[in-house]
Design an enzyme around this catalytic site. Sequence first.
Site, PDB file in Angstrom:
ATOM      1  N   ARG A  77      40.973  47.836  59.786  1.00 47.16           N
ATOM      2  CA  ARG A  77      41.902  48.337  58.888  1.00 47.16           C
ATOM      3  C   ARG A  77      41.305  49.064  57.805  1.00 47.16           C
ATOM      4  NH1 ARG A  77      43.863  44.952  53.929  1.00 47.16           N
ATOM      5  NH2 ARG A  77      45.610  45.926  53.386  1.00 47.16           N
ATOM      6  N   HIS A 121      46.517  51.659  49.228  1.00 44.94           N
ATOM      7  CA  HIS A 121      45.098  49.967  48.425  1.00 44.94           C
ATOM      8  C   HIS A 121      45.257  50.786  46.911  1.00 44.94           C
ATOM      9  CE1 HIS A 121      42.854  47.361  49.519  1.00 44.94           C
ATOM     10  NE2 HIS A 121      42.900  46.880  48.699  1.00 44.94           N
ATOM     11  N   GLU A 166      49.214  44.362  48.476  1.00 44.37           N
ATOM     12  CA  GLU A 166      48.649  43.884  47.492  1.00 44.37           C
ATOM     13  C   GLU A 166      49.840  44.697  46.165  1.00 44.37           C
ATOM     14  OE1 GLU A 166      45.558  42.266  46.349  1.00 44.37           O
ATOM     15  OE2 GLU A 166      44.834  41.633  48.051  1.00 44.37           O
TER      16      GLU A 166
HETATM   17  O1  IFM Z   1      38.009  43.869  46.653  1.00 38.10           O
HETATM   18  C1  IFM Z   1      40.036  43.333  46.872  1.00 38.10           C
HETATM   19  C2  IFM Z   1      40.666  43.932  48.029  1.00 38.10           C
HETATM   20  O2  IFM Z   1      40.808  45.714  47.648  1.00 38.10           O
HETATM   21  C3  IFM Z   1      42.050  43.892  48.156  1.00 38.10           C
HETATM   22  N1  IFM Z   1      41.774  41.766  48.158  1.00 38.10           N
HETATM   23  C4  IFM Z   1      40.620  41.187  47.476  1.00 38.10           C
HETATM   24  C5  IFM Z   1      40.103  41.393  47.543  1.00 38.10           C
HETATM   25  C6  IFM Z   1      38.454  41.007  46.607  1.00 38.10           C
HETATM   26  O3  IFM Z   1      38.813  40.436  45.934  1.00 38.10           O
END
Ligand code: IFM
Length: 450
Positions: A77, A121, A166
């Site tokens: 991923r 992202h 996220e």
């Molecule tokens: O590094 C991050 C990632 O970019 C998004 N989710 C959480 C990870 C750890 O903090």
Amino acid sequence: MTHLEFPKAFTWGAATASYQIEGAWKEDGKGESIWDRFTHQPHRILNGDTGDIACDHYHHMLEDVTLMKDLGLQSYRFSISWPRILPDGTGRVEPRGLDFYDRLVDELLNTGIRPNATLNHWDFPQALQDKGGWANRASADWFTDYARVVFEKLADRIPQWATHNEPFVVAFSGYGDGSFAPGIASYHQALQATHHLHLAHGQTVQLYHQFGYPGEIGIVLNLAPFKPKTDDPADVAAAIRIEMFINQLFMDPIFKGQYPDELMAWLDGMTPEIQDGDMGVINQPIDFLGVNYYFSQIASFNPHGLFKLKTEPKVDPGWTITDKGWGICPSGLTELLTQIQEDYTLPPLYITENGTALGEPVDDTGFVNDQGRINYLRAHFQAAHQAIQKGVDLRGYYVWSLMDNFEWAEGYDLRFGLINVNFNDPERKRTPKASFEWYRDVIKHNAVPA
Ligand code: IFM
């Protein structure tokens, strides 16, 4: 030793993100991203670190795919850098940017590793930030146009796509408290950005399905279970509020076509502008839901702040708090997965991120004997297995992260990788950690020690 076996078609993967690993921030015509701008501002990032070079994956791509092969990875991923493809955010396409991902995808496929790509992202084009970024409604169309360019080049070979990673963090760390790029502190803008991220997601899913591409499309959300500290109604209400804010603000529009009423009432005066038809666009059927799970929390009433609550980490017995300040709570993973499967009608689920940063001494050869990470992963894999036993349709698991990388505001201090990267070395020497070997075994046997 007994083992817990996973379903036959279960996918074992590892994840990264473009800004966190690629480097090459000004190469081959790439445009500026909001993270390029943000990291070059004083006092934004620990130690003044930047992602200018990061793991230099842009120049080490072949070596990295060889490491993935050595790990026995079934799926990788990664995310695509929007300003590498469209330096101005819209309009002119940079073919060298597209070619990089084209080569990566071919290399993965030749190696037998399934590519899984995320469109957003977080490294949003600065040129579009200058026009208001995600707080501008036009961002939904900018994003859909970018997605179209990427699909035209790569959708024939990438079987799994996520729109956003996220979106909560994009909106509330980027526009709410300003701790992340673009560094804006306005809850009103954060909620507006939330709505536009949703809209961009819905429009892109529609586009992907209309064009009949051969793969699947979904979204990746950071979700967590929240428990009240006591059964005092004020604490119970606080736990419900934080759950609505972090989980339901993102789950409900996608799976129910509505925002949580109670939360919107709480946020009166800051709620986003929603136009007729928007909720229908957002409420598109998706092919999978990606869940990023890192922690569980305990909430209690507190008279201060927007949500009038405070949270503390929930730690399972025998576990501790990580370098990131997150409580280790494997049981929360089982709980979260069973809970969301009960509350919503869901497509198949994937754990798209899970992993940990723990202080890990590096020896002279670059090797890290990260037993702490092995214990962490074992317990979380067991928790995922338990969720499957309870009927959760979990199809795969991506460890965060394949390699140590740029951990946003914490720079290079926190290490989440299965592979150690020496950031003091111009060659960015990679050395697999003990957890790499351990994970290879899990993948090979499709089973985790009980
Ligand atoms: O590094 C991050 C990632 O970019 C998004 N989710 C959480 C990870 C750890 O903090």
